[in-house]
Each structure stands twice: as structure tokens, then as C-alpha cells.
Design an enzyme around this catalytic site. Structure first.
Site, short mmCIF file in Angstrom:
data_model
loop_
_atom_site.label_atom_id
_atom_site.label_comp_id
_atom_site.label_asym_id
_atom_site.label_seq_id
_atom_site.Cartn_x
_atom_site.Cartn_y
_atom_site.Cartn_z
N THR A 46 -45.09 11.66 -10.70
CA THR A 46 -45.67 12.81 -11.39
C THR A 46 -47.09 12.48 -11.81
O THR A 46 -47.35 11.39 -12.31
CB THR A 46 -44.83 13.19 -12.62
N ARG A 59 -36.94 17.96 -12.59
CA ARG A 59 -36.49 17.72 -11.23
C ARG A 59 -35.03 18.09 -11.04
O ARG A 59 -34.65 18.74 -10.06
CB ARG A 59 -36.73 16.25 -10.87
N ILE A 117 -44.04 9.81 -18.25
CA ILE A 117 -43.83 10.73 -17.13
C ILE A 117 -43.50 9.89 -15.91
O ILE A 117 -43.85 8.70 -15.84
CB ILE A 117 -45.06 11.64 -16.87
N ASP A 118 -42.79 10.49 -14.97
CA ASP A 118 -42.32 9.75 -13.81
C ASP A 118 -43.48 9.18 -12.99
O ASP A 118 -44.60 9.71 -13.01
CB ASP A 118 -41.48 10.66 -12.90
N ARG A 119 -43.17 8.15 -12.24
CA ARG A 119 -44.18 7.48 -11.43
C ARG A 119 -44.86 8.44 -10.45
O ARG A 119 -46.08 8.41 -10.28
CB ARG A 119 -43.53 6.32 -10.65
#
Length: 322
Positions: free
Chosen positions: A152, A250, A148-150
Site C-alpha cells: 500500500t 482488502r 500500512i501494508d507493504r
């Protein structure tokens, strides 16, 4: 008067690191050689390991390999004498135990905070997986099952067994399980439930930053959006992933005209600055629910992570305003 000379105490020189030959078993098979070395050579800087691979010092079955080589059962790995940092050198990866949502002998599910990358690279020296390995030095295997994104927050699965990792990768590739996120977006979302299916294509900016855009030449992507609550000119949504493309939620939301609050890549700088002045300095995207079969037993896991306090406070403030 006699002159006494102080004799320096004799010291035993530290033993020089030696070459090691490591036999790969079924539990270690399938992982990349660089990840394997990073784990067994604890404390050795990542740059030293990649330099040793490029220079041919690391060999598998007496042959040179690339850093993305995946180990096979029965391989013999030549591990060169990689030197550890000096004992008084600062520790490169600070160990950290993250909030545990679920754990058994096969998997670990944590509630990752926003602002922490899941792994090192791209300007980040370490991430969640490196910190977990530092905190659990006796763990035989710790590997990310997904990413998962930083910015998030929320549920992240780490495999503790090779068989569990392979099974999780297979399940995600086949679309099994449900991963759901909560996102606060700019705009008044109308539909109670809507499918977003625009294809997504990765590209690089002039400065080398990774971006994603909706493009017919991209890979298929499917996000299901459900309206949770309206807050005036903002909406709280649930996003369910049916595919797992980079930045999928996103980009899909931004392309639909509803960028996520605090998104520094696809959102509004003005909105981000506004909320930052109010004390909210992150992206409002949280992986809050995971329904997935256990990779070893098949039992359905239904895991949740509540909204972080800063996200809940923001919703409370918007509730008062609206």
C-alpha cells in the site's frame, strides 16, 4: 651488506565497547526496550540486540526483561558492550528520506511508496522507520504512529515526540480522525455508498503466512465504501476506515466479491498477471487522505497524497478502453 628490517608501525588497539547505564526520562518512557536499543545502538545488527536481551545482558533496574518490556520514567537500562560492524562492512540499513507531506517538531507525515515495509521483520531486514532513523541520526525519537501494508502506498504518520505518539495512539483507538484510501477493484460496484461491517479474524497458512478472513469469532471491523468512478469491469472506490484491523480494506472488498487489483493475498492471480504484463506490478491501494487533529495542538490537519504516477497511468489506460 647490512640487512635492514622493516619495523611494523605501532597501532593502538581499538577501545573495547563498555557497559553503559542509561537513565530513562519522560520523553523516552513508553517505548519498547528493543526499539530503544535499536535506536541508541546505531549500526548494531538487530539479531545481536535480541540475543543480548534473551541472554540477560540487557537489564532494567538490575532485572532481566523481555523484548516487549515498555520503559518507564526513571528506569535504569544496562546496555551491554554490543559490537558495531567493521568500518568497511556494508551498511545494513540504507538511509532514505521519503516525500514529506507535513512536518513540525511533533510529527512527520510522509508519502510512502508501494513495496516498502513500514518496519523490519517477517523476512524484511529493514523498513521505512529504520531508513528514516538512518537518514536522521540526530533525531531523538522517530516512531510509527500506525501501519500500512507493504504494497500500500500513501500517507504514513511518524511521531517525533513521545507525547505525540501516545496522543495519536489514543486518537486512533478512539476512532478520531478519518483515514481514506483509493482502491481499484475487479467488478462493477453498484452502490454510491455502502457500509461493510464483517468481523475479521487473523490466521496462519500452513507455510506460516499471516492471513485474515471474515469470521464471526473475529474482531469488529467497519469500512465505508464510496464509488468514485466506473471503468468497464473495474471500479475505483474510496474506502474510509472506521476501525484499523489488519488487511481490513482488502478482506472486506474481497469478501464482497470485489478484490483489489494486484492483491497477491486476496485477489485474482489471473488479473494480477494481466496487469503485470501491462507494466502495473503492484496492488492498487493508496492512502490518499487523512483528516486528524494535531496530537499536540488539536488543530485539524487535512492532508492528501495524490495517486502515484503508475496508478494514474493505469486509470488513464482504462479510461481509453472503456
Amino acid at each position: 651488506m647490512p640487512v635492514f628490517h622493516m619495523r611494523k608501525p605501532e597501532t593502538t588497539p581499538a577501545a573495547a565497547p563498555a557497559v553503559r547505564l542509561v537513565q530513562i526520562d519522560a520523553e523516552q518512557a513508553g517505548q519498547r526496550i528493543d526499539n530503544f536499543l535499536l535506536r541508541i545502538c546505531k549500526g548494531v545488527p538487530k539479531s545481536h540486540i535480541y540475543k543480548a536481551i534473551r541472554g540477560g545482558e540487557v537489564r532494567v533496574n538490575k532485572g532481566r526483561i523481555q523484548s516487549d518490556y515498555r520503559l518507564q520514567d526513571g528506569d535504569t537500562v544496562r546496555v551491554p558492550p554490543l559490537r558495531l560492524p567493521a568500518p568497511d562492512a556494508p551498511r545494513l540499513v540504507p538511509p532514505c528520506d521519503f516525500p514529506v507531506v507535513f512536518e513540525d517538531d511533533a510529527i512527520l507525515v510522509i508519502d510512502k511508496p508501494s513495496g516498502v515495509a513500514v518496519h523490519g521483520g517477517s523476512g524484511v531486514s529493514f523498513g521505512v522507520i529504520e531508513q528514516l532513523r538512518a537518514a536522521r541520526p540526530d533525531a531523538r525519537l522517530l516512531e510509527l504512529a500506525h501501519r500500512i501494508d507493504r504494497e500500500t502506498s500513501g500517507l504514513l504518520i511518524i511521531a517525533k515526540k513521545r507525547a505525540a505518539l501516545v496522543a495519536l495512539h489514543d486518537m486512533m483507538r478512539e476512532g478520531k480522525g478519518r483515514k481514506r484510501y483509493q482502491a481499484l477493484v475487479v467488478g462493477d460496484w453498484v452502490n454510491d455508498r455502502q457500509h461493510l461491517k464483517q468481523p475479521l479474524l487473523k490466521w496462519l497458512t500452513a507455510s506460516g503466512e499471516r492471513r485474515v478472513r471474515v469470521d464471526a469469532a473475529g474482531k469488529p471491523a467497519h469500512t465505508i465504501i464510496s464509488l468514485l468512478k466506473r471503468y468497464g469491469r473495474y471500479s475505483l472506490l474510496e474506502a474510509e476506515l472506521r476501525t484499523g484491523r489488519t488487511h481490513q480494506i482488502r478482506v472486506h472488498l474481497a469478501s464482497a466479491g470485489f478484490p483489489i487489483v494486484g492483491d497477491d493475498k486476496y485477489g485474482s492471480d489471473e488479473v494480477r498477471a494481466q496487469f503485470s504484463r501491462q507494466g502495473f506490478g503492484r496492488m492498487f491501494l493508496h492512502a490518499w487522505r487523512l483528516d486528524i487533529p494535531h496530537p499536540m495542538t488539536g488543530e485539524l490537519l487535512q492532508l492528501t497524497a495524490p495517486l502515484p504516477p503508475e496508478c494514474q497511468r493505469l486509470l488513464d489506460q482504462l479510461e481509453q478502453i472503456s
